[in-house]
Design an enzyme around this catalytic site. Structure first.
Site, PDB file in Angstrom:
ATOM      1  N   TYR A 296      -0.091   0.002  -0.533  1.00  0.00           N
ATOM      2  CA  TYR A 296       0.219   1.258  -1.032  1.00  0.00           C
ATOM      3  C   TYR A 296       1.623   1.778  -1.217  1.00  0.00           C
ATOM      4  CZ  TYR A 296      -1.818   5.847  -1.914  1.00  0.00           C
ATOM      5  OH  TYR A 296      -1.848   7.214  -2.418  1.00  0.00           O
ATOM      6  N   TYR A 346      -0.134   6.338 -10.614  1.00  0.00           N
ATOM      7  CA  TYR A 346      -0.307   6.765  -9.415  1.00  0.00           C
ATOM      8  C   TYR A 346      -1.666   7.442  -9.327  1.00  0.00           C
ATOM      9  CZ  TYR A 346      -0.177   8.499  -4.583  1.00  0.00           C
ATOM     10  OH  TYR A 346      -0.617   8.712  -3.491  1.00  0.00           O
TER      11      TYR A 346
END
Lengths: 392, 136
Positions: A296, A346
């Protein structure tokens, strides 16, 4: 706390598979409400799997989704919805959608579950941190009244301490940004395609929350993505090569404060440390068995601490670990092979799940040769989740 | 003049109230467990573990910079006049790490481990914010 380390979990290990994936082209302004894009992404994932809406009986999504399950079900034509779940903590929820789906399927509460994330965040006015109005309550009252609001500053606090304590340098953060950007160049969906990045440009990035600068921050993107999860037995009859959910975990850590949990134990270790411990306990595969990793990347330092947290290197060694192109496609551990949140889109890490699936199927634009297993992680700092995907 | 959109804390929160009451009176309040002597930050509700274990006390108001970030544009309008704003994580001498910001200190004067002391910034009649300045 009893260690549930985990006989129970063997009921889930390798018992469910991701059988379909789908997403819309990412955009700065997708021009459609998420109530609509979510449904199309799920439809695409079902088409990919060779399944019909009538086959779906479960739904797992992010708590931040404003769309109702019944609305999605109606639009898709799901007739017999009998299990659903919404998981909190933004980017911490990504792999947890898979875990909850797996729990539902292996316990018999559902047979085929669609997991998704649809998010319109391209517009500047859509940033949650720009919308504080009411009295600040509960956890947020511990940091927001002082102006520690933007995630870049919250994460910058960890990152700066990491630099001080371990000698991590901005060049190390730059290695992460450059690797992600390099991988994006071959991805037709990547927002940063045709916009490569070099170290000189990286280092000259304008400060946002110093020591973090422009190129340390992920993109802000409109996107909608989905995947379909079902039992391995059903997966055998479907169109795609099944991708097994080998291990999965969710954890909040000790003394958690939403994102700014600076008083946990051990000090300044992120939620990922706790999640990693559970994950590897539940996994027959270990970090050395991962052929690539989707870590992440809301901000570049999270990849460095993620490499440490998930055991690819020791605490404090995450910076040097990025050297020599190790994170790039021909390196020892390619990370963010689609470009990730830094260079593809994102969308709270859901694109990392899809890229993990493509790597196991062997269909990534940046395919790691003979990829047998990959790690996908959720956001560090918030209560988080992670998964190991592997070939059937 | 405080910006109308300033993100003011709920000073009537039952758990945090002693902290905000103390700040209004110029005291940095922290919470400890009478039984173990351990500090709790963030604080716990007073009924925790049957009650009677917790007490609030006046802290030294001194500590060291554990980490910091220098915030630049784009930022919340309410803090615009403070940019570049030095956001800090202060490890107070009693142990816990508190979020705050620096006053009277330029970004280039900041250092890890530097000594700081609490300064009280009055925002409204009810809300005073403990912030930090160099402990010279």
């Amino acid at each position: 706390m009893a260690d549930v380390g985990d006989d129970l979990f063997r009921r889930i290990q390798d018992r469910v598979a991701i059988v379909g994936i789908g997403h819309l082209p990412f955009a700065k302004d997708i021009g459609r409400p998420i109530a609509d894009t979510a449904v199309e992404a799920i439809q695409l994932a079902l088409d990919d799997a060779g399944l019909e809406a009538e086959d779906v009986d479960g739904m797992s999504m992010f708590e931040m989704e404003s769309t109702h399950e019944v609305s999605i079900a109606r639009r898709l034509g799901v007739e017999g919805l009998r299990w659903w779940d919404k998981i909190s903590y933004g980017g911490g929820a990504s792999c947890a959608t898979l875990m909850h789906a797996a729990a539902a399927i292996t316990s018999g509460l559902a047979t085929t579950v669609v997991c998704h994330r649809a998010r319109n965040r391209g517009a500047k006015t859509s940033r949650p941190w720009a919308q504080e109005r009411e009295l600040v309550r509960d956890d947020k009252a511990l940091h927001v009244p002082w102006g520690l609001v933007r995630p870049v500053d919250v994460i910058g606090m960890w990152a700066h301490r990491h630099m001080h304590e371990y000698g991590t340098r901005r060049e190390h953060f730059g290695n992460v940004a450059i690797a992600a950007r390099k991988h994006a160049q071959r991805n037709p969906y990547a927002m940063m395609r045709d916009r490569p990045l070099d170290m000189e440009t990286y280092l000259a990035g304008r400060p946002i929350g110093w020591p973090l600068t422009f190129y340390d921050c992920c993109l802000e993107t409109d996107g909608a993505l989905a995947c379909v999860v079902t039992s391995v037995e059903r997966a055998r009859d479907l169109r795609q090569r099944p991708v097994l959910l080998h291990a999965v975990a969710q954890a909040s850590g000790s003394n958690p404060v939403h994102l700014a949990n600076y008083n946990n134990t051990p000090a300044m270790e992120t939620t990922s440390v706790f999640c990693a411990k559970l994950l590897w306990q539940r996994s027959a595969l270990q970090p050395r068995d991962m052929d690539c990793a989707q870590i992440y990347d809301a901000f570049t330092p999270l990849v460095i601490t993620g490499l440490e947290d998930y055991g690819f290197c020791r605490r404090g060694e995450g910076g040097p670990f990025t050297e020599g192109g190790r994170l790039e496609l021909d390196g020892a551990l390619p990370v963010l092979t689609s470009g990730g949140g830094l260079a593809e889109a994102y969308v709270h890490g859901f694109n990392l799940i899809l890229e993990g699936v493509r790597q196991i199927r062997g269909t990534s634009v940046n395919q790691v040769p003979d990829c047998k297993a990959t790690l996908v992680t959720g956001a560090s700092g918030v209560a988080t989740s992670a998964a190991v995907l592997r070939v059937a | 003049m405080m910006h109308p959109d300033y993100p003011l804390p709920d000073v009537d929160d039952p758990v945090m109230r002693p902290f905000w009451d103390g700040a209004r009176e110029g005291r940095l309040m922290l919470q400890r467990d009478r039984t173990t002597g351990l500090l709790h930050w963030p604080p716990k509700p007073m009924y925790w573990k049957g009650g009677a274990r917790l007490e609030w006390f006046v802290a030294s108001g001194r500590g060291r910079i554990y980490s910091y970030v220098v915030a630049h544009e784009p930022f919340l309008p309410a803090f615009q006049h403070l940019l570049p704003l030095v956001l800090v994580l202060v490890e107070v001498d009693e142990g816990p790490r508190l979020v705050g910001y620096m006053v009277g200190c330029r970004p280039d004067e900041m250092a890890f481990g530097m000594r700081v002391r609490v300064v009280f910034e009055r925002l409204t009649e009810r809300v005073t914010l403990p912030v930090w300045g160099p402990d010279r």
